[in-house]
Design a protein around this motif. Structure first.
Motif, PDB file in Angstrom:
ATOM      1  N   PRO A 139      -4.215  26.310 -10.283  1.00 52.42           N
ATOM      2  CA  PRO A 139      -3.048  25.698 -10.894  1.00 52.42           C
ATOM      3  C   PRO A 139      -1.576  26.432 -10.863  1.00 52.42           C
ATOM      4  N   MET A 140      -1.786  27.659 -10.553  1.00 50.48           N
ATOM      5  CA  MET A 140      -0.649  28.833 -10.722  1.00 50.48           C
ATOM      6  C   MET A 140       0.534  27.907  -9.695  1.00 50.48           C
ATOM      7  N   PRO A 141       1.724  28.124 -10.269  1.00 50.81           N
ATOM      8  CA  PRO A 141       3.002  27.417  -9.691  1.00 50.81           C
ATOM      9  C   PRO A 141       3.329  27.987  -8.205  1.00 50.81           C
ATOM     10  N   GLY A 142       2.638  29.385  -7.900  1.00 48.67           N
ATOM     11  CA  GLY A 142       3.043  29.757  -6.587  1.00 48.67           C
ATOM     12  C   GLY A 142       2.059  29.200  -5.536  1.00 48.67           C
ATOM     13  N   VAL A 143       0.827  29.029  -6.157  1.00 47.76           N
ATOM     14  CA  VAL A 143      -0.229  28.551  -5.408  1.00 47.76           C
ATOM     15  C   VAL A 143      -0.245  27.186  -5.138  1.00 47.76           C
ATOM     16  N   ALA A 144       0.138  26.425  -6.042  1.00 49.67           N
ATOM     17  CA  ALA A 144       0.640  25.164  -6.075  1.00 49.67           C
ATOM     18  C   ALA A 144       1.518  24.723  -4.909  1.00 49.67           C
ATOM     19  N   LEU A 145       2.591  25.692  -5.087  1.00 45.03           N
ATOM     20  CA  LEU A 145       3.622  25.270  -4.013  1.00 45.03           C
ATOM     21  C   LEU A 145       3.230  25.762  -2.705  1.00 45.03           C
ATOM     22  N   GLN A 146       2.273  26.752  -2.556  1.00 45.38           N
ATOM     23  CA  GLN A 146       1.944  26.980  -1.156  1.00 45.38           C
ATOM     24  C   GLN A 146       1.191  25.715  -0.508  1.00 45.38           C
ATOM     25  N   ALA A 147       0.182  25.336  -1.480  1.00 47.58           N
ATOM     26  CA  ALA A 147      -0.629  24.201  -1.300  1.00 47.58           C
ATOM     27  C   ALA A 147       0.390  22.925  -0.831  1.00 47.58           C
ATOM     28  N   ARG A 148       1.304  22.682  -1.564  1.00 41.03           N
ATOM     29  CA  ARG A 148       2.027  21.409  -1.227  1.00 41.03           C
ATOM     30  C   ARG A 148       2.856  21.605   0.034  1.00 41.03           C
ATOM     31  N   ARG A 149       3.319  22.882   0.316  1.00 36.33           N
ATOM     32  CA  ARG A 149       4.098  23.029   1.655  1.00 36.33           C
ATOM     33  C   ARG A 149       3.085  22.877   2.962  1.00 36.33           C
ATOM     34  N   THR A 150       1.858  23.462   2.757  1.00 37.69           N
ATOM     35  CA  THR A 150       0.873  23.462   3.797  1.00 37.69           C
ATOM     36  C   THR A 150       0.384  22.151   4.013  1.00 37.69           C
ATOM     37  N   ALA A 151       0.189  21.192   2.784  1.00 36.77           N
ATOM     38  CA  ALA A 151      -0.467  19.740   3.052  1.00 36.77           C
ATOM     39  C   ALA A 151       0.886  18.966   3.790  1.00 36.77           C
ATOM     40  N   ASP A 152       2.205  19.260   3.562  1.00 37.73           N
ATOM     41  CA  ASP A 152       3.171  18.490   3.896  1.00 37.73           C
ATOM     42  C   ASP A 152       3.202  18.853   5.598  1.00 37.73           C
ATOM     43  N   LEU A 153       3.085  20.177   5.773  1.00 32.48           N
ATOM     44  CA  LEU A 153       3.066  20.436   7.331  1.00 32.48           C
ATOM     45  C   LEU A 153       1.874  19.726   8.102  1.00 32.48           C
ATOM     46  N   CYS A 154       0.717  19.725   7.417  1.00 30.76           N
ATOM     47  CA  CYS A 154      -0.537  19.147   7.960  1.00 30.76           C
ATOM     48  C   CYS A 154      -0.437  17.801   8.185  1.00 30.76           C
ATOM     49  N   ARG A 155       0.261  16.925   7.340  1.00 30.48           N
ATOM     50  CA  ARG A 155       0.426  15.342   7.348  1.00 30.48           C
ATOM     51  C   ARG A 155       1.386  15.538   8.607  1.00 30.48           C
ATOM     52  N   GLN A 156       2.286  16.266   8.761  1.00 34.12           N
ATOM     53  CA  GLN A 156       3.310  15.856   9.926  1.00 34.12           C
ATOM     54  C   GLN A 156       2.376  16.385  11.420  1.00 34.12           C
ATOM     55  N   LEU A 157       1.391  16.959  11.187  1.00 39.40           N
ATOM     56  CA  LEU A 157       0.611  17.448  12.441  1.00 39.40           C
ATOM     57  C   LEU A 157      -0.561  16.657  12.588  1.00 39.40           C
ATOM     58  N   GLY A 158      -0.615  15.518  11.681  1.00 43.65           N
ATOM     59  CA  GLY A 158      -1.863  14.785  11.675  1.00 43.65           C
ATOM     60  C   GLY A 158      -3.276  15.466  11.474  1.00 43.65           C
ATOM     61  N   TRP A 159      -3.057  16.831  10.705  1.00 44.02           N
ATOM     62  CA  TRP A 159      -4.195  17.166  10.410  1.00 44.02           C
ATOM     63  C   TRP A 159      -4.582  17.045   8.794  1.00 44.02           C
ATOM     64  N   ASP A 160      -5.833  17.140   8.142  1.00 47.60           N
ATOM     65  CA  ASP A 160      -6.140  17.192   6.642  1.00 47.60           C
ATOM     66  C   ASP A 160      -6.069  18.556   6.170  1.00 47.60           C
ATOM     67  N   TYR A 161      -5.932  18.577   4.754  1.00 47.91           N
ATOM     68  CA  TYR A 161      -5.699  19.893   4.180  1.00 47.91           C
ATOM     69  C   TYR A 161      -6.438  19.661   2.965  1.00 47.91           C
ATOM     70  N   PHE A 162      -7.177  20.738   2.522  1.00 49.33           N
ATOM     71  CA  PHE A 162      -7.811  21.005   1.437  1.00 49.33           C
ATOM     72  C   PHE A 162      -7.770  22.276   0.672  1.00 49.33           C
ATOM     73  N   MET A 163      -7.366  22.296  -0.700  1.00 46.24           N
ATOM     74  CA  MET A 163      -7.566  23.552  -1.427  1.00 46.24           C
ATOM     75  C   MET A 163      -8.579  23.733  -2.123  1.00 46.24           C
ATOM     76  N   VAL A 164      -9.823  24.590  -1.997  1.00 47.92           N
ATOM     77  CA  VAL A 164     -10.983  24.228  -2.726  1.00 47.92           C
ATOM     78  C   VAL A 164     -11.264  25.432  -3.588  1.00 47.92           C
ATOM     79  N   GLY A 165     -11.901  25.420  -4.670  1.00 48.04           N
ATOM     80  CA  GLY A 165     -12.548  26.479  -5.580  1.00 48.04           C
ATOM     81  C   GLY A 165     -13.974  26.680  -5.471  1.00 48.04           C
ATOM     82  N   GLU A 166     -14.598  26.701  -6.436  1.00 49.10           N
ATOM     83  CA  GLU A 166     -16.146  26.811  -6.518  1.00 49.10           C
ATOM     84  C   GLU A 166     -16.775  25.726  -6.158  1.00 49.10           C
ATOM     85  N   PRO A 167     -17.567  25.532  -5.228  1.00 53.16           N
ATOM     86  CA  PRO A 167     -18.370  24.311  -5.068  1.00 53.16           C
ATOM     87  C   PRO A 167     -19.207  23.687  -5.963  1.00 53.16           C
ATOM     88  N   ASP A 168     -19.552  22.642  -5.847  1.00 50.00           N
ATOM     89  CA  ASP A 168     -20.468  22.188  -6.838  1.00 50.00           C
ATOM     90  C   ASP A 168     -21.785  22.753  -6.975  1.00 50.00           C
TER      91      ASP A 168
END
Length: 242
Positions: A127-156
């Motif tokens: 949830p940290m602002p800097g991490v959230a910004l990085q995730a948003r930027r990376t997700a936006d770029l992946c959408r342009q490239l036709g890639w998927d993007y996930f930011m993940v934490g501890e698995p189930d």
């Protein structure tokens, strides 16, 4: 670098540095590239770096933390994943908010040819602002490239417990290889693991083979329930035929 233009800095198979405009990203098999940077390792560091042997690629992949190694195992177990690489490239870009750089943790190539970027973060940092910004930027770029993007934490926890157990049996079979055919034949009709191995003269050897077949999805089971002796398994081909 012009605004809204992005580049990928990576190393080719000879270790030569390359800079690629993102619109040409499909030309590179990033699942096969070496890490773009060295993972630091020193006494007293907070993270625990190491190497993971991937069954789907038959090679060692470096990781920066234990959490990252967990996701490597989960990806390795995923039947839709053909290959993955760590620290594949550094994104160098500029948008309306200014220039930015980011090195994603994992590049994943699925069996259908599609691509996925994965960033692994501790739950408390997501949830940290800097991490959230990085995730948003990376997700936006992946959408342009036709890639998927996930930011993940501890698995189930249940999913992780099952996959981490089966991962111990992911390597190629040596002893017990001849049991593969008989076990798959017996499991054409669903039956519990304990019953399946009891039909063999060496049940504990048969059990290791069963877990190996489960890891490689030759024996299907319900991954939403705890793995026990009463877990019912069945030959994957038989399920598809049904």
């Amino acid at each position: 670098m012009t605004r809204d233009r992005a580049y990928l800095h990576y190393l080719d198979d000879r270790g030569t540095e390359r800079l690629l405009a993102c619109e040409h990203a499909a030309e590179v098999a990033f699942e096969d590239v070496p890490p773009v940077r060295k993972i630091p390792s020193y006494a007293g560091q907070r993270h625990t770096p190491g190497h993971y042997w991937s069954a789907c690629t038959d090679r060692m992949v470096g990781y920066e933390s234990h959490l990252e190694s967990k996701w490597m195992k989960l990806l390795d177990f995923d039947p839709q994943v053909a290959a993955f690489a760590a620290q594949p490239f550094t994104i160098e870009a500029q948008d309306a908010e200014g220039p930015w750089q980011h090195t994603p943790d994992l590049f994943v190539r699925r069996c259908d040819g599609t691509a996925l970027l994965v960033d692994v973060k501790e739950d408390s940092r997501i949830p940290m602002p800097g991490v959230a910004l990085q995730a948003r930027r990376t997700a936006d770029l992946c959408r342009q490239l036709g890639w998927d993007y996930f930011m993940v934490g501890e698995p189930d926890p249940l999913r992780w417990a099952t996959v981490s157990w089966l991962a111990g049996y992911r390597r190629p079979l040596r002893a017990g290889k001849d049991l593969t055919g008989p076990l798959l034949q017996l499991a054409r009709n669903p039956l519990p693991i304990g019953e399946l191995v009891s039909f063999q003269p060496l049940p504990e050897l048969a059990r290791a083979v069963v877990y190996h077949l489960m890891w490689h999805h030759q024996l299907a089971f319900d991954p939403t329930r705890p793995l026990r002796d009463y877990t019912r398994v069945h030959t994957a081909d038989a399920r598809r035929a049904a």
